[in-house]
Design a protein around this motif. Structure first.
Motif, PDB file in Angstrom:
ATOM      1  N   SER A   3       0.833  -1.194   0.000  1.00 50.69           N
ATOM      2  CA  SER A   3       0.000   0.000   0.000  1.00 50.69           C
ATOM      3  C   SER A   3       0.870   1.247   0.000  1.00 50.69           C
ATOM      4  CB  SER A   3      -0.915   0.010   1.231  1.00 50.69           C
ATOM      5  OG  SER A   3      -1.740   1.150   1.219  1.00 50.69           O
ATOM      6  N   ILE A   7      -0.079   6.033  -6.330  1.00 48.26           N
ATOM      7  CA  ILE A   7       0.484   5.162  -7.361  1.00 48.26           C
ATOM      8  C   ILE A   7       0.472   5.921  -8.683  1.00 48.26           C
ATOM      9  CG2 ILE A   7       0.109   3.088  -8.749  1.00 48.26           C
ATOM     10  CD1 ILE A   7      -0.941   1.699  -6.260  1.00 48.26           C
ATOM     11  N   THR A 227      -8.814   2.768  -5.949  1.00 47.77           N
ATOM     12  CA  THR A 227      -8.159   2.337  -4.703  1.00 47.77           C
ATOM     13  C   THR A 227      -6.869   1.563  -4.941  1.00 47.77           C
ATOM     14  OG1 THR A 227      -9.501   0.320  -4.656  1.00 47.77           O
ATOM     15  CG2 THR A 227     -10.345   2.256  -3.470  1.00 47.77           C
ATOM     16  N   GLY A 228      -6.535   1.314  -6.197  1.00 44.85           N
ATOM     17  CA  GLY A 228      -5.309   0.581  -6.449  1.00 44.85           C
ATOM     18  C   GLY A 228      -5.275   0.018  -7.849  1.00 44.85           C
ATOM     19  N   LEU A 240      -1.760  -3.747  -5.741  1.00 48.20           N
ATOM     20  CA  LEU A 240      -1.101  -2.628  -5.078  1.00 48.20           C
ATOM     21  C   LEU A 240      -2.175  -1.613  -4.715  1.00 48.20           C
ATOM     22  CD1 LEU A 240       1.965  -2.095  -7.479  1.00 48.20           C
ATOM     23  CD2 LEU A 240       1.821  -3.551  -5.437  1.00 48.20           C
ATOM     24  N   ARG A 241      -2.194  -1.190  -3.495  1.00 44.40           N
ATOM     25  CA  ARG A 241      -3.230  -0.277  -3.016  1.00 44.40           C
ATOM     26  C   ARG A 241      -2.720   1.163  -2.979  1.00 44.40           C
ATOM     27  NH1 ARG A 241      -8.476  -2.064  -3.112  1.00 44.40           N
ATOM     28  NH2 ARG A 241      -8.533  -4.258  -2.482  1.00 44.40           N
ATOM     29  N   ALA A 242      -3.622   2.075  -3.299  1.00 41.70           N
ATOM     30  CA  ALA A 242      -3.335   3.509  -3.228  1.00 41.70           C
ATOM     31  C   ALA A 242      -4.318   4.139  -2.250  1.00 41.70           C
ATOM     32  CB  ALA A 242      -3.471   4.149  -4.600  1.00 41.70           C
ATOM     33  N   VAL A 246      -4.524   7.620  -7.517  1.00 41.05           N
ATOM     34  CA  VAL A 246      -3.900   6.887  -8.611  1.00 41.05           C
ATOM     35  C   VAL A 246      -3.761   7.863  -9.785  1.00 41.05           C
ATOM     36  CG1 VAL A 246      -4.105   5.009 -10.279  1.00 41.05           C
ATOM     37  CG2 VAL A 246      -4.850   4.657  -7.914  1.00 41.05           C
TER      38      VAL A 246
END
Length: 529
Positions: A3, A7, A227-228, A240-242, A246
Motif C-alpha cells: 500500500s 500510485i 483504490t489501487g 497494489l493499493r493507493a 492513482v
C-alpha cells in the motif's frame, strides 16, 4: 499486498515528472509502476544511436490499415521503460505555440492558457542559454544548443532564408515562426530523458518506490473511487493499493487502454470485448489526433551527409568511439537537427506546418536501410482536423491496442499537406542546399494535385505525436476536468499527452512534461483539501 499513498502508472515524460515532484514531499509514499526496464543503457543515452534503440525499449506498435493512406498499416513507435518516449525520441525541445494553450482555455480548459502554463515550462527547464522571461534556469530538464550540427542542416536554414522565410534561433521565444536549429534535451552530450531529469535524482528518497518490468492489468475502483491496481511481475499477479490517489500516465495509447480494460470507455466496445462496464464513457479512446507527416528524400554524392558507403561507415564508427570517449561529435545528433514553423495559410492564428531536416536518407521510419548519402525533410500539418481512435484488441493487457489515427480523413488536412510539401520542395531546390545536387528519390510533378496526393497517400505516416484520447474539458463528455481528475471516479487522475484537447503546434515531449508538473501540483492541492 503493498500500500502507498499515491500510485503513478507509467514512467514516461509526464509520469516521471509527476512521481519526481510528488516524492519531494517526504510525507507521501509514492509508487511508480513501469512496464519496461530502467533504460540505463549506453544505446539509449547516446543520441546518435537512436536508430539502434533496444527492442525492449520500444513498443513498436502498428496501426490498423489506414483507409486514406492506400490501406497501409502505419508504424507507431512508443517508448517503453523509464523515460518512456523521451528515452527514444529525437530530443527536440519544443513547447508549441502560445495560441495553442489560449485555445485550450477557450475550449473550456480553465487555467490552461499560455500565462498559466508558462511558469511550469520554466520550472521544468534548465536552459543552458540562461533564464529569462520565457526560459527557465535551474529546472531538472536540461536544454541545450547543438554543437555539432551537420553542414547540410544549416544549409537548409540558409536556403529558407534565401526564400525570405525568416530565421529563428529560438522556437520557444517570442515568435515561433521561422527556420533554425532545434534546441535539444541533452546534457553533456547525452540524452536527457524525463527519467534522468526527475527520477534518477530521486532514487535516494525512501518514500519513492520504483517498480519496473511491471504490467498493469487494470485499475481497482471501489464505491466510485480508485483504490489501487492489479499488476503482474515475473508471471505473478498482485494488488497494489493507493490510499490517496492513482495517477495514470501511460500515454495516448496506454492510458485509454488501461481505462478500457478497467471497464471505463465506450460501453458497446467493452461489452464486445467481454469486459464488465463500470461506466459508459465514449470519449475514452476517441479524439485521437496525430501529426501526419510526409518525407521528401534526396540522394547526393556529398560525404557531408550521413550514409552507409564505406567512407560513411568508417566515419560513423569513428564518431561512436569519439562519443564513448568524450561525449562529443556527430553522435550527439538528434538527427532532426534543423527545421522550421511556417504559415502556409496567411490567416492561420499560428504556424500551421512544421519541418524537420535530417542529414540522412530515411525510408519507412529508418527501418529500411538506404546506403546512399543524402538528406530527408519532414513536412507535417500541425493542427489536423482528422480524428481517430484507440480501442482494445483483446482483454489481455499485454496485447497492443488497436490504433486508428484515421490520417488524412479530413480533406482540409490534405490541402495543407500539399502546400507544406510544395514549400518544402522549393526550399530543397534553393541554394545553398541545392548546391548538394540532391536527387529526389520519388520524383513527381509537384504542381499536379492528383500526382502529389497519390504520393502523399502512398508514403505519409506519423511523426510520433499522438494526443487527445482522454481529453480534458469542462463539458459532460470530457474524460478529465481541468485539474486532470477523471470525471466519475474519485482519486483518479490522468497526466500525459492523452489529456490534450487539441494537438499542440509542435513536438509533444516538453508539453507532456509540463502536464506532469501541473498534475503534481493539482494532486498536492487536492490532498490538502
Amino acid at each position: 499486498m503493498d500500500s502507498y499513498d499515491i500510485i503513478v502508472i507509467g514512467g514516461g515524460s509526464a509520469g516521471s515528472a509527476v512521481a519526481g515532484r510528488l516524492s519531494e514531499d517526504p510525507a507521501l509514499s509514492v509508487c511508480l509502476i513501469e512496464s519496461g526496464g530502467s533504460n540505463d543503457n549506453w544505446l539509449i543515452k547516446t543520441p546518435g544511436m537512436l536508430a539502434k534503440v533496444p527492442e525492449a525499449s520500444n513498443y513498436r506498435y502498428d496501426t490498423v490499415p489506414q483507409k486514406h493512406l492506400d490501406g497501409r498499416i502505419g508504424y507507431q513507435p512508443r517508448g517503453r521503460g523509464l523515460g518512456g518516449s523521451s528515452a527514444i525520441n529525437a530530443m527536440l525541445y519544443v513547447r508549441g505555440n502560445a495560441w495553442d494553450y489560449d485555445n485550450w482555455a477557450a475550449l473550456g480548459c480553465d487555467g490552461w492558457a499560455w500565462d498559466d502554463v508558462l511558469p511550469y515550462f520554466k520550472r521544468a527547464e534548465h536552459n543552458e542559454r540562461g533564464g529569462d522571461a520565457l526560459h527557465g534556469s535551474g529546472g531538472p530538464l536540461n536544454v541545450m544548443d547543438q554543437h555539432y550540427a551537420n553542414p547540410a542542416s544549416t544549409a537548409f536554414v540558409e536556403a529558407a532564408a534565401r526564400l525570405q522565410l525568416r530565421r529563428n534561433d529560438d522556437f520557444n521565444g517570442a515568435e515561433q515562426d521561422g527556420f533554425g536549429l532545434y534546441q535539444v534535451t541533452q546534457k553533456g552530450g547525452e540524452r536527457w530523458s524525463a527519467a534522468r531529469a526527475y527520477i534518477d535524482p530521486a532514487r535516494g528518497r525512501k518514500n519513492l518506490h520504483i517498480r519496473t518490468d511491471t504490467l498493469v492489468h487494470r485499475l481497482l475502483v471501489e464505491d466510485g473511487r480508485a483504490t489501487g491496481v492489479m499488476v503482474e511481475r515475473g508471471g505473478k499477479q498482485e494488488v497494489l493499493r493507493a490510499a490517496r490517489a492513482v495517477i495514470l500516465s501511460a500515454g495516448a495509447f496506454g492510458s485509454p487502454q488501461i481505462l478500457q480494460l478497467s471497464g471505463l470507455g465506450p460501453a458497446q466496445h467493452l461489452q464486445d470485448m467481454g469486459i464488465n462496464v463500470l461506466a459508459d464513457r465514449p470519449a475514452i479512446g476517441s479524439d485521437l489526433q496525430d501529426h501526419c507527416d510526409y518525407v521528401l528524400g534526396y540522394e547526393t554524392d556529398s560525404r557531408d551527409l550521413i550514409g552507409q558507403s564505406l567512407p560513411g561507415l568508417v566515419s560513423i564508427i569513428g564518431s561512436v568511439l569519439r562519443h564513448r570517449l568524450n561525449r562529443t561529435g556527430m553522435m550527439t545528433t538528434p538527427y532532426a537537427e534543423s527545421g522550421g514553423f511556417w504559415r502556409v495559410r496567411p490567416d492561420a492564428p499560428a504556424p500551421d506546418v512544421q519541418y524537420h531536416f535530417v542529414p540522412v536518407v530515411l525510408e519507412d521510419h529508418g527501418r529500411t536501410v538506404v546506403k546512399s548519402h543524402g538528406f530527408s525533410v519532414h513536412s507535417c500539418v500541425l493542427r489536423p482536423e482528422s480524428r481517430g481512435t484507440v480501442r482494445l484488441a483483446g482483454k489481455n493487457a499485454a496485447m497492443a491496442p488497436a490504433i486508428d489515427p484515421n490520417f488524412l480523413s479530413d480533406e482540409r488536412d490534405m490541402a495543407l499537406m500539399r502546400d507544406a510539401v510544395r514549400l518544402c520542395k522549393r526550399i530543397c531546390e534553393s541554394a545553398p542546399l541545392a548546391d548538394y545536387q540532391g536527387r529526389d528519390r520519388h520524383p513527381i510533378d509537384y504542381n499536379n494535385d492528383a500526382e502529389l496526393d497519390a504520393m502523399i497517400r502512398a508514403r505519409a505516416d506519423t511523426i510520433y505525436h499522438p494526443v487527445g484520447t482522454c481529453r480534458m474539458g469542462n463539458d459532460a463528455d470530457a474524460v478529465v476536468d481541468p485539474h486532470l481528475r477523471l470525471n466519475g471516479v474519485k482519486g483518479l487522475y490522468v497526466a500525459d499527452a492523452s489529456v490534450m484537447p487539441r494537438l499542440v503546434s509542435g513536438n509533444t515531449n516538453a508539453p507532456s512534461i509540463m502536464i506532469g508538473e501541473r498534475c503534481a501540483d493539482f494532486v498536492k492541492a487536492d490532498l490538502r483539501g
